[in-house]
Design an enzyme around this catalytic site. Structure first.
Site, mmCIF file in Angstrom:
data_model
loop_
_atom_site.group_PDB
_atom_site.id
_atom_site.type_symbol
_atom_site.label_atom_id
_atom_site.label_comp_id
_atom_site.label_asym_id
_atom_site.label_seq_id
_atom_site.Cartn_x
_atom_site.Cartn_y
_atom_site.Cartn_z
ATOM 1 N N HIS A 76 0.642 -1.422 0.029
ATOM 2 C CA HIS A 76 0.137 0.036 0.085
ATOM 3 C C HIS A 76 0.797 1.240 0.021
ATOM 4 O O HIS A 76 0.328 2.311 0.511
ATOM 5 C CB HIS A 76 -1.067 0.071 1.172
ATOM 6 C CG HIS A 76 -1.736 -1.183 1.407
ATOM 7 N ND1 HIS A 76 -2.987 -1.346 0.678
ATOM 8 C CD2 HIS A 76 -1.666 -2.440 2.056
ATOM 9 C CE1 HIS A 76 -3.663 -2.480 1.209
ATOM 10 N NE2 HIS A 76 -2.447 -3.031 1.933
ATOM 11 N N SER B 157 17.060 19.962 -17.025
ATOM 12 C CA SER B 157 15.969 20.663 -17.283
ATOM 13 C C SER B 157 16.234 22.169 -18.048
ATOM 14 O O SER B 157 17.436 22.429 -17.500
ATOM 15 C CB SER B 157 15.131 20.958 -15.876
ATOM 16 O OG SER B 157 14.407 22.048 -15.877
#
Length: 444
Positions: A156, A278
């Site tokens: 989970h 970037s």
């Protein structure tokens, strides 16, 4: 003239363009396999008296010349020629005249396409299998290399129990071992001979289909001539399902790498050479290779459904709808082979961070180890569970960091030897060596 064209009958240019579509482009992939099918068919025709020995020798010699042209990049489907089958027959008849025209006896373009596709699919599936094996070997090697480097295990997306990089790499290795079984199934379905089924209803010639099966190295034949034609679509769908299964494994691993490479997890590191930057943020090192692998392989999961939709509601027999299946099938092999090559390269250079579980934020990972300590001292499991739960709530819990996992497939006993054995068995089940030897004999 096309294989099916009648004297004095022509097709409108617009219809020609629409019906041929990308077939000539796709058929270049089939060219070497069309020659192999012709070689086997010609040998069979000689045994039933439809070709003389001299005619067979002439056809065989010329077909081998064409095959060499294909292998050296000198083969092309000429303008105005409909497909690869027409091109090969045209090249034969230019040199051999009427002898070349005899090659189509006892055959339809339908079973000619089918045998080409079977041979192409068989060949490409084996290439994929070999590429999967290389990635598998890389994963096993990295698993052994990092078997003592612990890693948080999650359920989970919450920390759960201790894992290891040995287990993580090994898990994907075993996944590929299972995937190899789906590739084997697809290969064996492709490895059946449709030649001699004609347009789907056989021939009045006494064709020897057993002989062409042996000559082409097929495991067996599609016996019923109607079903041979019905295998079109089924072969492509099964092959693409196998590719999609491999793609799903690569996609999931790529997602793990994207996640584990992020600063919030920080378990893995992609070297600078495997990242991009970037345009605005000077600190960025983006895992584009893993992201593109994830996207490319995710897209491949849809391909079996594309085939399903093309084939939906088609009755038995051949239908031109099936031509479009080439455009789904053929690029998929190039895509998965490219993805597997990049995956292997990425795994080779992936850097693992050590001593991760020394961080106190992972203390709770060892709660089950603490429960098991009490159980080994004779405390019933449910009582031990409650005790450790109370310790955690009271902040008196102390994590036992010494792990004692000894069973098969656990941190202390990865079982990679058993996984490798399963992979060896899966690959042996292809029977690819028989096919390869048959092709060598045809071309000798």
């Amino acid at each position: 003239m096309k294989l099916w064209q009648k004297e004095g009958v022509s097709t409108a240019e617009q219809i020609e363009r629409f019906t041929v579509g990308r077939d000539r482009e796709m058929d270049l992939h089939l060219a070497p396999f069309d020659v192999l099918g012709n070689l086997a068919h010609a040998q069979m025709l000689e045994t039933i008296g439809l070709l003389s020995y001299d005619e067979l020798s002439m056809i065989t010699d010329e077909l081998k010349i064409i095959y060499h042209q294909i292998q050296t990049g000198k083969f092309a489907i000429e303008e105005g020629v409909e497909d690869v089958h027409s091109q090969v027959e045209l090249m034969l008849t230019r040199v051999l005249g009427d002898v070349g025209k005899k090659i189509h006896s006892g055959r339809s373009r339908n079973d000619q396409v089918l045998v080409d596709l079977k041979l192409f699919t068989r060949d490409r599936l084996w290439r994929v299998a070999e590429s999967v094996r290389r990635v598998f070997d890389r994963l096993v090697s990295r698993s052994e290399q990092h078997k003592n480097d612990l890693l948080p295990g999650y359920t989970h997306l919450q920390i759960a129990m201790p894992s290891s990089f040995g287990l993580w790499f090994g898990a994907y290795a075993e996944a590929l071992s299972d995937d190899m079984l789906t590739l084997q199934t697809a290969y064996r379905l492709a490895n059946r001979n449709p030649l001699g089924s004609g347009a789907g209803y056989g021939s009045s010639f006494p064709l020897n289909r057993t002989l062409t099966t042996e000559l082409l190295g097929f495991e067996g034949m599609h016996v019923n001539v109607v079903y041979a034609q019905m295998s079109r679509g089924k072969t492509e769908q099964t092959a693409l399902t196998a590719l999609a299964t491999v793609a799903a494994t690569i996609s999931r691993m790529a997602m793990d790498i994207c996640l584990y490479n992020s600063q919030n997890f920080g378990f893995l590191l992609l070297p600078d050479a495997l990242t991009t930057g970037s345009s605005i943020m000077p600190h960025k090192k983006n895992p584009d290779v893993a992201e593109l692998l994830r996207a490319k392989t995710n897209r491949m999961k849809a391909l079996p459904m594309e085939v399903t939709l093309v084939m939906s509601n088609l009755p038995s027999g051949y239908h031109r709808d099936m031509q479009l299946l080439k455009e789904i099938l053929m690029p998929a092999f190039d895509e998965i082979l490219d993805c597997l090559e990049i995956t292997d390269f990425m795994l080779e250079h992936l850097q693992v961070k050590t001593n991760l579980l020394d961080d106190p934020k992972y203390d709770l990972l060892f709660s089950v180890e603490r429960v098991n300590e009490l159980v080994l001292q004779g405390v019933p499991f449910r009582e031990a569970y409650q005790t450790i739960g109370k310790e955690i709530a009271d902040h008196t819990y102390e994590p036992p960091r010494n792990l004692h996992h000894t069973h098969e497939g656990s941190i202390g006993n990865l079982g990679n030897d058993l996984i490798e054995k399963a992979m060896d068995q899966a690959m042996a089940g292809f029977g690819a060596e028989s096919a390869q030897e048959a092709v060598k004999r045809l071309l000798a």
